[in-house]
Motif scaffolding. Structure first.
Motif, PDB file in Angstrom:
ATOM      1  N   SER A 264       0.808  -1.229   0.000  1.00  0.00           N
ATOM      2  CA  SER A 264       0.000   0.000   0.000  1.00  0.00           C
ATOM      3  C   SER A 264       0.837   1.272   0.000  1.00  0.00           C
ATOM      4  O   SER A 264       0.328   2.342  -0.329  1.00  0.00           O
ATOM      5  CB  SER A 264      -0.914   0.017   1.233  1.00  0.00           C
ATOM      6  OG  SER A 264      -0.140   0.131   2.425  1.00  0.00           O
ATOM      7  N   ARG A 265       2.120   1.152   0.372  1.00  0.00           N
ATOM      8  CA  ARG A 265       2.985   2.321   0.549  1.00  0.00           C
ATOM      9  C   ARG A 265       2.325   3.311   1.508  1.00  0.00           C
ATOM     10  O   ARG A 265       2.323   4.523   1.307  1.00  0.00           O
ATOM     11  CB  ARG A 265       3.262   2.978  -0.782  1.00  0.00           C
ATOM     12  CG  ARG A 265       4.625   2.703  -1.435  1.00  0.00           C
ATOM     13  CD  ARG A 265       5.199   1.363  -1.196  1.00  0.00           C
ATOM     14  NE  ARG A 265       6.558   1.246  -1.744  1.00  0.00           N
ATOM     15  CZ  ARG A 265       7.200   0.092  -1.886  1.00  0.00           C
ATOM     16  NH1 ARG A 265       6.645  -1.045  -1.506  1.00  0.00           N
ATOM     17  NH2 ARG A 265       8.423   0.061  -2.377  1.00  0.00           N
ATOM     18  N   GLN A 266       1.771   2.758   2.587  1.00  0.00           N
ATOM     19  CA  GLN A 266       1.182   3.550   3.665  1.00  0.00           C
ATOM     20  C   GLN A 266       1.615   2.959   4.996  1.00  0.00           C
ATOM     21  O   GLN A 266       1.930   1.770   5.094  1.00  0.00           O
ATOM     22  CB  GLN A 266      -0.351   3.542   3.586  1.00  0.00           C
ATOM     23  CG  GLN A 266      -0.909   4.232   2.345  1.00  0.00           C
ATOM     24  CD  GLN A 266      -2.419   4.138   2.298  1.00  0.00           C
ATOM     25  OE1 GLN A 266      -3.004   3.162   2.786  1.00  0.00           O
ATOM     26  NE2 GLN A 266      -3.062   5.147   1.716  1.00  0.00           N
ATOM     27  N   VAL A 275      -3.470   7.066   8.823  1.00  0.00           N
ATOM     28  CA  VAL A 275      -2.695   6.367   7.793  1.00  0.00           C
ATOM     29  C   VAL A 275      -1.877   7.405   7.034  1.00  0.00           C
ATOM     30  O   VAL A 275      -2.430   8.384   6.522  1.00  0.00           O
ATOM     31  CB  VAL A 275      -3.613   5.585   6.824  1.00  0.00           C
ATOM     32  CG1 VAL A 275      -2.777   4.960   5.704  1.00  0.00           C
ATOM     33  CG2 VAL A 275      -4.376   4.506   7.585  1.00  0.00           C
ATOM     34  N   ARG A 276      -0.565   7.200   6.975  1.00  0.00           N
ATOM     35  CA  ARG A 276       0.319   8.178   6.345  1.00  0.00           C
ATOM     36  C   ARG A 276       0.959   7.575   5.098  1.00  0.00           C
ATOM     37  O   ARG A 276       1.545   6.492   5.157  1.00  0.00           O
ATOM     38  CB  ARG A 276       1.419   8.607   7.320  1.00  0.00           C
ATOM     39  CG  ARG A 276       0.875   9.249   8.581  1.00  0.00           C
ATOM     40  CD  ARG A 276       1.964   9.436   9.626  1.00  0.00           C
ATOM     41  NE  ARG A 276       1.403   9.893  10.886  1.00  0.00           N
ATOM     42  CZ  ARG A 276       2.020   9.834  12.046  1.00  0.00           C
ATOM     43  NH1 ARG A 276       3.266   9.345  12.103  1.00  0.00           N
ATOM     44  NH2 ARG A 276       1.443  10.268  13.152  1.00  0.00           N
ATOM     45  N   PRO A 277       0.870   8.272   3.960  1.00  0.00           N
ATOM     46  CA  PRO A 277       1.507   7.756   2.735  1.00  0.00           C
ATOM     47  C   PRO A 277       3.021   7.893   2.835  1.00  0.00           C
ATOM     48  O   PRO A 277       3.542   8.846   3.433  1.00  0.00           O
ATOM     49  CB  PRO A 277       0.937   8.659   1.633  1.00  0.00           C
ATOM     50  CG  PRO A 277       0.594   9.928   2.336  1.00  0.00           C
ATOM     51  CD  PRO A 277       0.160   9.544   3.725  1.00  0.00           C
ATOM     52  N   ILE A 278       3.743   6.940   2.270  1.00  0.00           N
ATOM     53  CA  ILE A 278       5.204   6.986   2.262  1.00  0.00           C
ATOM     54  C   ILE A 278       5.717   6.630   0.867  1.00  0.00           C
ATOM     55  O   ILE A 278       5.080   5.901   0.114  1.00  0.00           O
ATOM     56  CB  ILE A 278       5.826   6.019   3.296  1.00  0.00           C
ATOM     57  CG1 ILE A 278       5.272   4.603   3.092  1.00  0.00           C
ATOM     58  CG2 ILE A 278       5.627   6.507   4.704  1.00  0.00           C
ATOM     59  CD1 ILE A 278       6.013   3.570   3.897  1.00  0.00           C
ATOM     60  N   ASP A 279       6.857   7.188   0.564  1.00  0.00           N
ATOM     61  CA  ASP A 279       7.530   6.898  -0.707  1.00  0.00           C
ATOM     62  C   ASP A 279       8.919   6.382  -0.359  1.00  0.00           C
ATOM     63  O   ASP A 279       9.779   7.148   0.078  1.00  0.00           O
ATOM     64  CB  ASP A 279       7.625   8.168  -1.566  1.00  0.00           C
ATOM     65  CG  ASP A 279       8.566   7.995  -2.754  1.00  0.00           C
ATOM     66  OD1 ASP A 279       8.703   6.860  -3.240  1.00  0.00           O
ATOM     67  OD2 ASP A 279       9.191   8.999  -3.174  1.00  0.00           O
ATOM     68  N   LEU A 280       9.118   5.104  -0.507  1.00  0.00           N
ATOM     69  CA  LEU A 280      10.413   4.548  -0.149  1.00  0.00           C
ATOM     70  C   LEU A 280      10.744   3.351  -1.025  1.00  0.00           C
ATOM     71  O   LEU A 280       9.876   2.772  -1.671  1.00  0.00           O
ATOM     72  CB  LEU A 280      10.461   4.110   1.319  1.00  0.00           C
ATOM     73  CG  LEU A 280       9.856   2.746   1.702  1.00  0.00           C
ATOM     74  CD1 LEU A 280      10.328   2.338   3.071  1.00  0.00           C
ATOM     75  CD2 LEU A 280       8.339   2.790   1.664  1.00  0.00           C
ATOM     76  N   ARG A 281      12.019   3.044  -1.063  1.00  0.00           N
ATOM     77  CA  ARG A 281      12.476   1.800  -1.680  1.00  0.00           C
ATOM     78  C   ARG A 281      13.010   0.919  -0.555  1.00  0.00           C
ATOM     79  O   ARG A 281      13.743   1.388   0.320  1.00  0.00           O
ATOM     80  CB  ARG A 281      13.592   2.059  -2.684  1.00  0.00           C
ATOM     81  CG  ARG A 281      14.330   0.784  -3.075  1.00  0.00           C
ATOM     82  CD  ARG A 281      15.621   1.065  -3.805  1.00  0.00           C
ATOM     83  NE  ARG A 281      15.529   0.576  -5.157  1.00  0.00           N
ATOM     84  CZ  ARG A 281      16.426   0.832  -6.101  1.00  0.00           C
ATOM     85  NH1 ARG A 281      17.455   1.585  -5.835  1.00  0.00           N
ATOM     86  NH2 ARG A 281      16.281   0.341  -7.308  1.00  0.00           N
TER      87      ARG A 281
END
Length: 459
Positions: A264-266, A275-281
């Motif tokens: 979900s990238r959350q 619920v917080r969105p995140i952008d990570l690898r």
């Protein structure tokens, strides 16, 4: 000796001479490109041009000397051979002093042209190879665990460079000490995420009661002792890279939550419904073969397949033994600089240990061995023994040759890293100049093969 398929640029305003010279170069195995003017030739020349340039001096518009001056600005190491008439020899000699590679006088025999081009091409090949090695060193940014010219290491570096900027999660498989975190760090540094955080967590280094808070964070009052809000490692890596070492040890309950984050990238920290969105690898590392169901054990198969977008397998040191002398020499020099000591002489016991040992701790173990050796501690070498009294003698005789080979490899490595600069090479090796030159002669090493650094005369 010609180098088949290598390009040569030939510039002359005489159409008949261009045609004849092109044929001569083709017969010698080269790929000539001919131009009637210097301006036309310049459009085909850049700093990566892998061949040499042959140009007439007297031409309408830009002369051959003008072309040479322009090429020096593009790449001063690109060999330029000047073609002169009898009245231009003084000009050509002056150009040689200014850096031109060679000149040939008209009319010239085909053999003279090919001989000059052969030598120029050999020089160009060495220059470009030295640049490649220096570029590799810059890319590694001093990470000695990344050194190595074994095919597996070359492929690994190329693959990391290829996928670094692709937004995919990566699974890194390798034994203890093989450099998994180094790989993760380079995936981050070579990507567009390099300006953001690289966050590392060893999943096997924290108890289960702590790791959930470390990963996901918590709000104040989420549990006893949670007096203030804490940003978890996942959220802290937003925009960057999250490195999870020993992923196979992650508790099963957290594997489920991590899978949800990856899909979900959350993230939902403890103690909140926000619920917080995140952008990570995510780069996950493991010692286990998670592709094998038996080795996977309690590790969730769906999490494995989610992480297994790209899998990088690090070769153990015992499978790239040809890199051990290069690595050990580099580790010795780094350890000597760190401890303020001279680079120690290699002993036969130490060399025997390098060659016989299987290095279960891989590069990390080799590094620690180099540090102990630099400090003068006894190497963990086991002398050759056996019932046959000739066995030890045979082993000792073989060690002499192996010491010589290691010494030669070390000298070549230093010359390569210093671009052929003799003074700096002698300083790093810490040997007298005469000894250095004697060793070059004994090992058949030609300094010029490693660049155009300044030479020095033996005492």
């Amino acid at each position: 000796m010609s180098q088949p398929g290598r390009p040569v640029i030939f510039v002359d305003d005489d159409a008949d001479l261009r045609a004849a010279t092109a044929q001569t170069l083709e017969l010698a195995g080269y790929k000539p490109t001919v131009f009637p003017s210097a301006v036309a030739a310049l459009a085909a020349i850049d700093a990566g041009f892998p061949g040499c340039v042959v140009t007439d001096i007297r031409m309408p518009g830009l002369s051959g000397l003008d072309l040479f001056a322009r090429i020096k600005q593009i790449d001063p190491d690109l060999p330029v051979i000047l073609v002169t008439g009898h009245g231009d020899i003084d000009l050509a000699v002056g150009a040689l002093k200014d850096g031109a590679y060679d000149f040939i006088a008209k009319p010239y025999a085909a053999a003279r042209l090919i001989e000059a081009v052969n030598r120029a091409q050999e020089k160009r090949t060495l220059v470009l190879e030295n640049r490649r090695l220096r570029d590799d060193a810059v890319e590694r940014d001093g990470d000695l665990a990344f050194l190595g010219e074994a095919p597996a290491m070359r492929r690994l570096r190329a693959t990391i460079r290829q996928i670094a900027d692709a937004d995919v999660d990566v699974l890194v498989e390798g034994e203890t000490g093989s450099g998994k975190e180094v790989v993760a760090d380079h995936l981050h540094r070579w990507s567009r995420r390099s300006s953001r955080n690289f966050v590392a967590l060893n999943c096997g280094g924290l108890p289960e009661s702590v790791i959930e808070s470390e990963l996901f964070g918590h709000e104040a009052g989420a549990f006893t002792g949670a007096q203030k809000r804490r940003i978890g490692r996942i959220e802290h890596s937003d925009g960057g890279t999250l490195f999870l070492d020993e992923i196979e040890t992650m508790p099963l309950s957290l594997q489920t939550k991590l899978l949800r984050v990856l899909e979900s990238r959350q993230i939902e920290p403890l103690g909140t419904n926000e619920v917080r969105p995140i952008d990570l690898r995510v780069v996950a590392a493991t010692k286990a073969d998670l592709g094998n169901p038996q080795a996977r054990g309690s590790f969730r198969s769906d999490l494995y397949y989610r992480l297994n977008v790209v899998t990088l397998k690090l070769p153990p040191l015992r499978e790239r033994r040809e890199d051990i002398p290069l690595l050990f020499g580099a580790f010795l020099r780094r350890a000597a600089a760190r401890f303020g000591r001279p680079v120690p002489e290699l002993t036969r016991d130490a060399l025997a240990h390098l060659e016989r040992h299987d290095w279960p701790g891989n590069v990390r173990e080799l590094l620690h061995f180099a540090e102990r050796f630099t400090l003068g501690l006894a190497p963990e070498a086991v002398p050759a023994t056996g019932d046959d009294p000739g066995l030890a003698d045979a082993s000792q005789a073989g060690l002499v040759a192996r010491v010589e080979r290691f010494e030669a490899d070390l000298i070549r490595t230093v010359l390569q890293e210093e671009g052929g600069d003799v003074r700096r090479s002698i300083e790093r090796l810490q040997v007298p100049r005469k000894t250095f030159y004697d060793k070059l002669k004994r090992h058949g090493i030609t300094r010029a093969e490693y660049g155009n650094g300044p030479a020095s005369s033996p005492d």
